[in-house]
Design an enzyme around this catalytic site. Structure first.
Site, PDB file in Angstrom:
ATOM      1  N   LYS A 194      -9.428   0.296  -5.863  1.00 56.78           N
ATOM      2  CA  LYS A 194      -9.313   0.785  -4.543  1.00 56.78           C
ATOM      3  C   LYS A 194     -10.766   1.797  -4.360  1.00 56.78           C
ATOM      4  O   LYS A 194     -11.416   2.432  -4.964  1.00 56.78           O
ATOM      5  CB  LYS A 194      -8.327   2.090  -4.600  1.00 56.78           C
ATOM      6  CG  LYS A 194      -8.108   2.749  -3.239  1.00 56.78           C
ATOM      7  CD  LYS A 194      -7.673   1.563  -1.896  1.00 56.78           C
ATOM      8  CE  LYS A 194      -7.936   2.404  -0.612  1.00 56.78           C
ATOM      9  NZ  LYS A 194      -6.717   3.002  -0.097  1.00 56.78           N
TER      10      LYS A 194
ATOM     11  N   HIS B 283       1.506   5.323  -1.752  1.00 54.02           N
ATOM     12  CA  HIS B 283       1.327   6.547  -2.460  1.00 54.02           C
ATOM     13  C   HIS B 283       2.600   7.107  -2.979  1.00 54.02           C
ATOM     14  O   HIS B 283       3.406   7.754  -2.370  1.00 54.02           O
ATOM     15  CB  HIS B 283       0.714   7.722  -1.459  1.00 54.02           C
ATOM     16  CG  HIS B 283      -0.859   7.143  -1.017  1.00 54.02           C
ATOM     17  ND1 HIS B 283      -1.886   7.299  -1.621  1.00 54.02           N
ATOM     18  CD2 HIS B 283      -0.863   6.388   0.141  1.00 54.02           C
ATOM     19  CE1 HIS B 283      -2.922   6.704  -0.835  1.00 54.02           C
ATOM     20  NE2 HIS B 283      -2.108   6.204   0.181  1.00 54.02           N
TER      21      HIS B 283
ATOM     22  N   HIS C  65     -10.686   1.536   2.006  1.00 53.88           N
ATOM     23  CA  HIS C  65     -10.244   2.373   3.018  1.00 53.88           C
ATOM     24  C   HIS C  65     -11.356   2.249   3.721  1.00 53.88           C
ATOM     25  O   HIS C  65     -12.665   2.817   3.658  1.00 53.88           O
ATOM     26  CB  HIS C  65     -10.262   3.867   2.321  1.00 53.88           C
ATOM     27  CG  HIS C  65      -9.788   4.877   3.355  1.00 53.88           C
ATOM     28  ND1 HIS C  65      -8.545   5.589   3.422  1.00 53.88           N
ATOM     29  CD2 HIS C  65     -10.405   5.457   4.573  1.00 53.88           C
ATOM     30  CE1 HIS C  65      -8.305   6.350   4.625  1.00 53.88           C
ATOM     31  NE2 HIS C  65      -9.636   6.232   5.218  1.00 53.88           N
TER      32      HIS C  65
ATOM     33  N   ASP D 157       1.410   2.559   3.692  1.00 56.02           N
ATOM     34  CA  ASP D 157       0.810   3.964   3.505  1.00 56.02           C
ATOM     35  C   ASP D 157       1.488   5.079   3.390  1.00 56.02           C
ATOM     36  O   ASP D 157       1.025   6.255   3.908  1.00 56.02           O
ATOM     37  CB  ASP D 157      -0.526   3.978   4.504  1.00 56.02           C
ATOM     38  CG  ASP D 157      -1.559   4.951   4.027  1.00 56.02           C
ATOM     39  OD1 ASP D 157      -1.588   5.405   2.737  1.00 56.02           O
ATOM     40  OD2 ASP D 157      -2.037   5.280   5.140  1.00 56.02           O
TER      41      ASP D 157
ATOM     42  N   HIS E 128       1.071  -1.342  -0.017  1.00 55.75           N
ATOM     43  CA  HIS E 128       0.109   0.093   0.039  1.00 55.75           C
ATOM     44  C   HIS E 128       0.806   1.308   0.122  1.00 55.75           C
ATOM     45  O   HIS E 128       1.425   1.467   1.051  1.00 55.75           O
ATOM     46  CB  HIS E 128      -0.785   0.117   1.164  1.00 55.75           C
ATOM     47  CG  HIS E 128      -1.818   1.331   1.103  1.00 55.75           C
ATOM     48  ND1 HIS E 128      -3.303   1.076   1.492  1.00 55.75           N
ATOM     49  CD2 HIS E 128      -1.666   2.472   1.165  1.00 55.75           C
ATOM     50  CE1 HIS E 128      -3.781   2.331   1.320  1.00 55.75           C
ATOM     51  NE2 HIS E 128      -2.826   3.082   1.356  1.00 55.75           N
TER      52      HIS E 128
ATOM     53  N   HIS F 101      -4.465  -0.504   5.901  1.00 53.97           N
ATOM     54  CA  HIS F 101      -4.009   0.345   7.118  1.00 53.97           C
ATOM     55  C   HIS F 101      -4.936   0.150   8.233  1.00 53.97           C
ATOM     56  O   HIS F 101      -5.553   1.288   8.721  1.00 53.97           O
ATOM     57  CB  HIS F 101      -3.844   1.732   6.640  1.00 53.97           C
ATOM     58  CG  HIS F 101      -4.681   2.291   5.738  1.00 53.97           C
ATOM     59  ND1 HIS F 101      -5.950   2.342   6.001  1.00 53.97           N
ATOM     60  CD2 HIS F 101      -4.650   2.928   4.732  1.00 53.97           C
ATOM     61  CE1 HIS F 101      -6.773   3.134   4.880  1.00 53.97           C
ATOM     62  NE2 HIS F 101      -5.792   3.498   4.231  1.00 53.97           N
TER      63      HIS F 101
HETATM   64  C1  NCD Z   1      -3.364   9.181   2.079  1.00 51.13           C
HETATM   65  C2  NCD Z   1      -2.794  10.128   1.145  1.00 51.13           C
HETATM   66  O1  NCD Z   1      -2.370  11.202   1.547  1.00 51.13           O
HETATM   67  O2  NCD Z   1      -3.087   9.955  -0.063  1.00 51.13           O
HETATM   68  N1  NCD Z   1      -3.113   9.971   3.533  1.00 51.13           N
HETATM   69  C3  NCD Z   1      -3.279   9.139   4.544  1.00 51.13           C
HETATM   70  O3  NCD Z   1      -3.222   9.811   5.473  1.00 51.13           O
HETATM   71  N2  NCD Z   1      -3.117   8.050   4.601  1.00 51.13           N
HETATM   72  C4  NCD Z   1      -4.758   8.509   1.688  1.00 51.13           C
HETATM   73  C5  NCD Z   1      -4.921   7.456   2.632  1.00 51.13           C
HETATM   74  O4  NCD Z   1      -4.412   6.542   2.369  1.00 51.13           O
HETATM   75  O5  NCD Z   1      -6.064   7.616   3.403  1.00 51.13           O
HETATM   76 ZN    ZN Z   2      -2.926   5.029   1.707  1.00 50.67          ZN
END
Ligand code: NCD
Ligand code: ZN
Length: 344
Positions: A99, A15, A136, A247, A13, A174
């Site tokens: 997702k 970003h 999520h 995450d 997971h 998460h």
């Molecule tokens: C994530 C993001 O910034 O893209 N932020 C986070 O707090 N985890 C989005 C997400 O996974 O909730």
């Molecule tokens: Zn995330």
């Protein structure tokens, strides 16, 4: 000195963002993980196969010379996604999950789902084709306390969804609560969960240590100490339903240090080192390899990575800030110590 060699891990997971920001996040992740499940919450979101394949090319173009890295792509589930797109995505060979963001639940989630009924035809197709749904898991109801949104999501949304689509493969992403860990443990084998490093290292006091700490703000929120302990137990238990997903979610310093700061913690610069620290604290280092390098691959039907990485219990300092495109990024533990290092 303590030392641990494990098969190279997967981040299930992640970003990475887009544009100039990719250079930082791709380099940090690829240095530790030869594969990662890449989240689709860009602006605009990645909602079809063609966009996901383009995004994949941009990620590969940002990769520094040296490490190999396979981005495992995902699509953002919108209420207008055509069920036929699931087969197209699957046949591309590069898309490994869809997702689900409840609309408004987190960063860039405004294009998400307002009512589950609206995506039933897509979920039905996913169940049929064994395409995983990555969830999520938080309700957006403003009447629900921010710290209870995950637990309430299980009752209101996830359990009914699983009753309606009993064969749907689901990753509860998460997880942050005892309720979520218990629910996953009690569920079928095709219900699994990712666990972040920050949720097993910190409890919610970290949000308010000596003042408000925007760099510890993420969604789902950090929870009470008892929940942290439950998550650490789940991660270190050797149960294949729980596996690594950082995450890691970078935002500019400016976007975090604000009267209305964004949610997201950046851990990609030290992700496997941070998990090693948490596992060492639980006296569970021998369980790290399966959690980091096997269970996620098993769920996604991927071969294990080749090669290994060696971690050493040596102190290292995290820089106070990192470059992030033209901006600045404040990483987890900025200016503080790590207790594990990757052997170069
Ligand atoms: C994530 C993001 O910034 O893209 N932020 C986070 O707090 N985890 C989005 C997400 O996974 O909730
Ligand atoms: Zn995330």
């Amino acid at each position: 000195m303590q030392k641990l060699t494990i098969r190279r891990p997967d981040d299930m997971h992640l970003h990475l963002r887009d544009g100039p920001a990719l250079v930082r996040s791709v380099a940090d992740s690829a240095h530790r993980f030869p594969r990662a499940i890449v989240m689709p919450n860009l602006v605009p979101p990645v909602t079809n196969t063609a966009q996901a394949l383009d995004y994949r090319e941009r990620i590969l173009a940002a990769l520094p010379a040296g490490p190999d890295f396979e981005p495992l792509m995902t699509l953002y589930l919108t209420e207008t996604l055509n069920p036929d797109e699931i087969a197209v995505a699957q046949q591309s060979g590069h898309i490994h999950g869809i997702k689900l963001y409840p609309a408004g639940a987190t960063t860039n989630a405004e294009f998400g789902v307002t009512r589950m009924e609206r995506v039933y035809p897509v979920l039905e197709r996913m169940e049929k084709l064994a395409m995983p749904l990555l969830v999520h898991g938080e309700v957006v109801d403003p009447a629900v306390d921010a710290f209870d949104r995950e637990a309430i999501f299980i009752e209101r949304e996830l359990a009914p969804l699983m009753a309606r689509f009993p064969g749907l493969r689901i990753v509860f992403e998460h997880i942050t609560t005892r309720e979520a860990a218990d629910f996953v443990r009690a569920g079928p084998a095709h219900l699994v969960a990712t666990i972040t490093a920050h949720h097993i290292l910190l409890n919610r006091n970290a949000l308010f240590a000596g003042g408000i700490r925007p760099h510890h703000y993420c969604l789902p929120l950090l929870k009470r100490e008892g929940h942290r302990q439950t998550l650490l137990e789940a991660a270190t238990s050797g149960d294949p339903k729980f596996f690594l997903g950082t995450d890691s979610a970078p935002h500019t310093r400016y976007a975090k240090e604000s009267a209305c700061g964004c949610a997201g913690i950046y851990t990609a610069h030290a992700a496997i080192e941070l998990y090693a620290e948490a596992f060492a604290a639980a006296d569970a280092l021998p369980r790290l390899e399966a959690f980091a390098s096997q269970y996620g691959a098993d769920f996604y039907g991927l071969p294990y990575n080749s090669g290994s990485v060696t971690l050493e219990a040596l102190p290292g300092e995290v820089p106070a800030s990192l470059s992030f495109g033209k901006d600045e990024l404040i990483p987890f533990r900025a200016g503080e110590q790590l207790s594990w290092r990757i052997r170069p």
